[in-house]
Design an enzyme around this catalytic site. Structure first.
Site, short mmCIF file in Angstrom:
data_model
loop_
_atom_site.label_atom_id
_atom_site.label_comp_id
_atom_site.label_asym_id
_atom_site.label_seq_id
_atom_site.Cartn_x
_atom_site.Cartn_y
_atom_site.Cartn_z
NE ARG A 188 -2.56 -2.56 2.75
CZ ARG A 188 -2.80 -2.83 4.03
NH1 ARG A 188 -3.41 -1.95 4.78
NH2 ARG A 188 -2.41 -3.97 4.55
CD GLU A 239 -2.33 -5.04 14.32
OE1 GLU A 239 -2.45 -4.49 13.21
OE2 GLU A 239 -3.08 -4.83 15.29
O1 LIG Z 1 3.66 -1.93 11.58
P1 LIG Z 1 3.46 -3.34 11.15
O2 LIG Z 1 3.00 -4.24 12.26
O3 LIG Z 1 4.64 -3.90 10.45
O4 LIG Z 1 2.25 -3.37 10.12
C1 LIG Z 1 2.10 -2.42 9.10
C2 LIG Z 1 2.20 -3.04 7.73
O5 LIG Z 1 1.15 -4.02 7.55
C3 LIG Z 1 0.46 -3.73 6.34
O6 LIG Z 1 1.04 -4.35 5.25
P2 LIG Z 1 0.93 -5.90 4.94
O7 LIG Z 1 2.22 -6.55 5.34
O8 LIG Z 1 -0.32 -6.43 5.52
O9 LIG Z 1 0.95 -5.98 3.37
P3 LIG Z 1 0.02 -5.50 2.19
O10 LIG Z 1 0.22 -4.01 2.07
O11 LIG Z 1 0.59 -6.26 1.08
O12 LIG Z 1 -1.39 -5.85 2.52
C4 LIG Z 1 0.59 -2.23 6.20
O13 LIG Z 1 0.37 -1.81 4.87
C5 LIG Z 1 2.00 -1.97 6.68
O14 LIG Z 1 2.95 -2.13 5.64
N1 LIG Z 2 -4.95 -2.93 11.72
C1 LIG Z 2 -4.46 -2.87 10.49
N2 LIG Z 2 -5.20 -2.37 9.49
C2 LIG Z 2 -4.68 -2.29 8.24
N3 LIG Z 2 -3.46 -2.69 7.92
C3 LIG Z 2 -2.69 -3.19 8.89
N4 LIG Z 2 -1.43 -3.64 8.89
C4 LIG Z 2 -1.13 -4.03 10.14
N5 LIG Z 2 -2.15 -3.84 10.96
C5 LIG Z 2 -3.15 -3.30 10.21
#
Ligand SMILES: O=P(O)(O)OC[C@H]1O[C@H](OP(=O)(O)OP(=O)(O)O)[C@H](O)[C@@H]1O
Ligand SMILES: Nc1ncnc2[nH]cnc12
Length: 182
Positions: A69, A106
């Protein structure tokens, strides 16, 4: 501030995705509204050029966007600033020699990669992503930047999940446009 309250009101909240018992916060409704999307990008560009930030006056050479994202925001901000855009991708997606960093987030663990020659030593870098939760993803990106001799000036997020204290993991200032408290 009125603008930010409006952007906050547009965020989606989902309890059924990705089915891990978390409230999933979704920036896509902002991107579907061209005026709101422009407000978001302009806000970040103003922030990065504002006199109040610690790194004020330093040239920004590179915007690093995080898979996936962060890719929706980073290239636009990079173009507005006249900076390079460098993607950090999940393992196995980038061609050529890559540096990697393992991290916890997370909902599980993952591996991030950056192309080995993407950042010149001494470059000033800003990291952009949609959301900071535990800070694992952003911190891994910071490690990759450091491995290449880059200097992270700041981390930028649309949403910060304050209660997870992710910013404490980071090696530079962090700014979230919208802070979520619980
Ligand atoms: O602070 P954190 O605990 O590391 O979480 C945050 C990350 O989690 C989500 O990405 P995700 O890895 O779900 O990937 P995506 O964007 O491909 O859905 C979000 O877009 C951040 O990059
Ligand atoms: N709560 C949340 N919502 C959307 N993206 C995430 N990536 C990690 N935690 C998330």
């Amino acid at each position: 501030m009125g603008d930010i309250a409006h952007l906050r009101s547009l965020l989606g909240e989902h309890t059924d995705f990705p089915k891990k018992g978390i409230v999933f916060l979704d920036i896509f409704p902002i991107l579907r509204d061209p005026v709101a999307f422009e407000t978001l990008i302009t806000h970040f560009v103003h922030h990065l050029t504002s006199v109040t930030i610690p790194q004020h006056g330093k040239r920004i050479d590179v915007i690093v966007g995080l898979d996936a994202r962060g890719f929706l925001l980073g290239p636009i901000i990079a173009l507005r600033l006249g900076a390079a855009f460098v993607p950090v991708r999940k393992q196995g997606k980038l061609p050529g020699v890559c540096k990697s960093a393992v991290y916890e987030k997370e909902y599980g663990s993952d591996v991030f990669e950056m192309q080995a020659d993407a950042i010149k030593p001494g470059s000033n870098v800003v990291v952009v992503d949609d959301l900071i939760a535990t800070g694992g993803s952003a911190s891994a990106a910071g490690d990759l930047i450091k491995q290449q001799g880059g200097i992270t000036l700041e981390y930028l997020f649309v949403i910060g999940l304050k209660f997870l204290n992710g910013k404490s993991k980071l090696d530079a200032a962090a700014y979230s446009m919208i802070e979520v408290d619980d």
